[in-house]
Design a protein around this motif. Sequence first.
Motif, PDB file in Angstrom:
ATOM      1  N   ASP A 145    -131.262  96.816  10.304  1.00  0.00           N
ATOM      2  CA  ASP A 145    -131.427  95.743  11.015  1.00  0.00           C
ATOM      3  C   ASP A 145    -132.566  94.934  10.085  1.00  0.00           C
ATOM      4  O   ASP A 145    -133.628  95.299  10.393  1.00  0.00           O
ATOM      5  CB  ASP A 145    -131.893  95.950  12.492  1.00  0.00           C
ATOM      6  CG  ASP A 145    -132.205  94.770  13.389  1.00  0.00           C
ATOM      7  OD1 ASP A 145    -131.289  93.952  13.520  1.00  0.00           O
ATOM      8  OD2 ASP A 145    -133.194  94.488  13.675  1.00  0.00           O
ATOM      9  N   PHE A 146    -132.516  93.753   9.652  1.00  0.00           N
ATOM     10  CA  PHE A 146    -133.277  93.176   8.594  1.00  0.00           C
ATOM     11  C   PHE A 146    -134.505  92.811   9.552  1.00  0.00           C
ATOM     12  O   PHE A 146    -135.659  93.123   8.968  1.00  0.00           O
ATOM     13  CB  PHE A 146    -132.590  92.232   7.799  1.00  0.00           C
ATOM     14  CG  PHE A 146    -131.543  92.558   6.933  1.00  0.00           C
ATOM     15  CD1 PHE A 146    -131.680  93.464   6.026  1.00  0.00           C
ATOM     16  CD2 PHE A 146    -130.293  92.171   7.210  1.00  0.00           C
ATOM     17  CE1 PHE A 146    -130.788  93.876   5.121  1.00  0.00           C
ATOM     18  CE2 PHE A 146    -129.321  92.744   6.151  1.00  0.00           C
ATOM     19  CZ  PHE A 146    -129.463  93.647   5.196  1.00  0.00           C
ATOM     20  N   LYS A 147    -134.466  92.092  10.490  1.00  0.00           N
ATOM     21  CA  LYS A 147    -135.459  91.461  11.212  1.00  0.00           C
ATOM     22  C   LYS A 147    -136.613  92.586  11.560  1.00  0.00           C
ATOM     23  O   LYS A 147    -137.624  92.561  11.593  1.00  0.00           O
ATOM     24  CB  LYS A 147    -135.065  90.763  12.384  1.00  0.00           C
ATOM     25  CG  LYS A 147    -136.157  90.171  12.924  1.00  0.00           C
ATOM     26  CD  LYS A 147    -135.750  89.038  14.276  1.00  0.00           C
ATOM     27  CE  LYS A 147    -136.909  88.317  14.935  1.00  0.00           C
ATOM     28  NZ  LYS A 147    -136.457  87.324  15.975  1.00  0.00           N
ATOM     29  N   SER A 148    -136.215  93.899  12.137  1.00  0.00           N
ATOM     30  CA  SER A 148    -137.059  94.746  12.858  1.00  0.00           C
ATOM     31  C   SER A 148    -137.617  95.541  11.549  1.00  0.00           C
ATOM     32  O   SER A 148    -138.576  96.443  11.972  1.00  0.00           O
ATOM     33  CB  SER A 148    -136.454  95.549  13.730  1.00  0.00           C
ATOM     34  OG  SER A 148    -135.207  96.259  13.480  1.00  0.00           O
ATOM     35  N   ARG A 183    -137.465  92.175   2.357  1.00  0.00           N
ATOM     36  CA  ARG A 183    -136.866  92.748   3.373  1.00  0.00           C
ATOM     37  C   ARG A 183    -136.394  94.179   3.140  1.00  0.00           C
ATOM     38  O   ARG A 183    -136.053  94.361   2.051  1.00  0.00           O
ATOM     39  CB  ARG A 183    -135.867  92.080   4.373  1.00  0.00           C
ATOM     40  CG  ARG A 183    -134.493  91.634   3.668  1.00  0.00           C
ATOM     41  CD  ARG A 183    -133.772  90.821   4.426  1.00  0.00           C
ATOM     42  NE  ARG A 183    -132.493  90.609   3.789  1.00  0.00           N
ATOM     43  CZ  ARG A 183    -131.499  89.705   4.449  1.00  0.00           C
ATOM     44  NH1 ARG A 183    -131.573  89.333   5.558  1.00  0.00           N
ATOM     45  NH2 ARG A 183    -130.354  89.651   3.600  1.00  0.00           N
ATOM     46  N   LYS A 220    -134.038  97.321   2.519  1.00  0.00           N
ATOM     47  CA  LYS A 220    -132.522  97.104   2.203  1.00  0.00           C
ATOM     48  C   LYS A 220    -131.887  98.370   1.977  1.00  0.00           C
ATOM     49  O   LYS A 220    -132.501  98.756   0.717  1.00  0.00           O
ATOM     50  CB  LYS A 220    -132.226  95.863   1.454  1.00  0.00           C
ATOM     51  CG  LYS A 220    -130.682  95.582   1.535  1.00  0.00           C
ATOM     52  CD  LYS A 220    -130.380  94.338   0.494  1.00  0.00           C
ATOM     53  CE  LYS A 220    -130.197  94.973  -0.856  1.00  0.00           C
ATOM     54  NZ  LYS A 220    -129.545  93.771  -1.696  1.00  0.00           N
ATOM     55  N   LYS A 238    -131.236  95.902  16.614  1.00  0.00           N
ATOM     56  CA  LYS A 238    -132.211  97.038  16.377  1.00  0.00           C
ATOM     57  C   LYS A 238    -131.917  98.223  17.343  1.00  0.00           C
ATOM     58  O   LYS A 238    -132.042  99.174  16.759  1.00  0.00           O
ATOM     59  CB  LYS A 238    -133.445  96.363  17.040  1.00  0.00           C
ATOM     60  CG  LYS A 238    -134.595  97.455  17.177  1.00  0.00           C
ATOM     61  CD  LYS A 238    -135.839  96.524  17.515  1.00  0.00           C
ATOM     62  CE  LYS A 238    -136.701  97.489  17.935  1.00  0.00           C
ATOM     63  NZ  LYS A 238    -137.943  96.898  18.506  1.00  0.00           N
ATOM     64  N   GLU A 296    -127.535  89.665   9.106  1.00  0.00           N
ATOM     65  CA  GLU A 296    -128.644  90.048  10.206  1.00  0.00           C
ATOM     66  C   GLU A 296    -128.869  91.418  10.111  1.00  0.00           C
ATOM     67  O   GLU A 296    -130.037  91.794  10.648  1.00  0.00           O
ATOM     68  CB  GLU A 296    -128.519  89.433  11.417  1.00  0.00           C
ATOM     69  CG  GLU A 296    -128.761  87.761  11.398  1.00  0.00           C
ATOM     70  CD  GLU A 296    -128.406  87.526  13.028  1.00  0.00           C
ATOM     71  OE1 GLU A 296    -128.765  88.097  14.060  1.00  0.00           O
ATOM     72  OE2 GLU A 296    -127.936  86.188  13.204  1.00  0.00           O
ATOM     73  N   GLY A 297    -127.653  92.021   9.747  1.00  0.00           N
ATOM     74  CA  GLY A 297    -127.872  93.593   9.990  1.00  0.00           C
ATOM     75  C   GLY A 297    -126.452  94.214   9.840  1.00  0.00           C
ATOM     76  O   GLY A 297    -125.421  93.490   9.951  1.00  0.00           O
ATOM     77  N   THR A 355    -139.443 100.354  12.419  1.00  0.00           N
ATOM     78  CA  THR A 355    -140.334  99.123  12.742  1.00  0.00           C
ATOM     79  C   THR A 355    -141.681  99.368  12.852  1.00  0.00           C
ATOM     80  O   THR A 355    -142.612  98.287  12.465  1.00  0.00           O
ATOM     81  CB  THR A 355    -139.976  98.509  14.027  1.00  0.00           C
ATOM     82  OG1 THR A 355    -140.449  97.205  14.058  1.00  0.00           O
ATOM     83  CG2 THR A 355    -140.505  99.437  15.221  1.00  0.00           C
ATOM     84  N   ASN A 379    -123.670  93.221  12.260  1.00  0.00           N
ATOM     85  CA  ASN A 379    -125.079  92.730  13.273  1.00  0.00           C
ATOM     86  C   ASN A 379    -124.998  93.615  14.532  1.00  0.00           C
ATOM     87  O   ASN A 379    -124.930  93.064  15.404  1.00  0.00           O
ATOM     88  CB  ASN A 379    -125.157  91.471  13.611  1.00  0.00           C
ATOM     89  CG  ASN A 379    -126.427  90.838  14.239  1.00  0.00           C
ATOM     90  OD1 ASN A 379    -127.451  91.639  13.919  1.00  0.00           O
ATOM     91  ND2 ASN A 379    -126.214  89.751  15.070  1.00  0.00           N
TER      92      ASN A 379
END
Length: 389
Positions: free
Chosen positions: A45-48, A117, A119, A201, A22-23, A74, A198
Amino acid sequence: MAPADELSETLNTLTTNHPKLEGYQATYELSSNTGQTGTIEIGVDFKSGWSYLISEFKDEKGKLTQQGQQWTTTDGIYFLQSDDQKIAFEGLGKLAKRCRKLVEIINPDRELGIPLRIKPYLYLDEADVRLGIGYSTHETELLSKTEKLISKTDDEIVADLGKLGRVTFETKTGIITSQVITSAEKTRSLKRTTWVNNPGKKAISSRFNIDLKKVRPQDLRGSGMSQDFTRRAFQQLIENASRDQKLANSMRTRLFSIANQFVDFLDQEPLNKAGFINNDFFFKFLDQAMAKTAERLEQDGKKIGVTDILTTPESRNAFIANLVRSFRQQAPPNKKQEYLAEVLNGKLEGSKGSALVTRVLIEDFIENAYYRVRIGRAIDAYVQQLKGK
């Protein structure tokens, strides 16, 4: 298990484990046998979409030679600082859509369940340190360059990457933990010294203390990130073909089927670095060509205007195809490498067997697309000039 099967299974394990991240935050220490050192911090932080690379390098006497940092936010900003120079590129979201579209064009049968994503990446090449931030799917950097499996445990996998030396990956994440490379009688190494899985964010974004209001924004197309992704996407196709003879045998047909789509994609790139046919020469050439075309059509009892010839898809495409063949034949050999470098921001690899054949086919495909885009743009400028008159 046969060595080739064991290597393939091991690489698949790393490729499967990497997307589960996830990060992370990590620190790497770099050194050489001549006394040069460096420190690089990575966070993502991959999601944000928040990520960073903060680097510092020193010479043999401990003197600071270079500092830099890269960030993605973001809000879709890619920030780059090298010593005192600062640039803020805008448009990461738009680039993500373009990257996904390119993957769909090149590999229409590929499953894209794992999203693209941001990276960060870091490794040593034969002469320098390769580090940056780019878009990726689930591939782990460098895996495609693995030549031999040295050892593996539940904790780490050690592999021989040929010219890139010996690399150790963490089994559960696919992240590089160390690398040792010897080239030009010089040994260099990097080693991961800190790791946080992880962090979230807030832990990443809180490190960002740049006032972007004081940095002039620029178009992300000038960052090279799109070109880097284009190169990696085609390199992946070369590597897939080297392992799949059926794909290799169908490569010419596959490339022909996606040519128009790739031209549309490439037409969204700036493509203005490499020197090309200047408009003064090209417009004079078109004046002569269109005069001959109009005369020939008139002899056939047809009266079609120059603008119609150059804007009607059927006649325009046929005209461009003829020009592409003619100009490519007359161009100096070095021009091909200039045009490929502008599209790919580097070189494709593949030196033997199916990989070599596929690389040559892809380079020819890209060069042809480049000419189509540049000639098409010149024709558009010519038409606008005619309308102005």
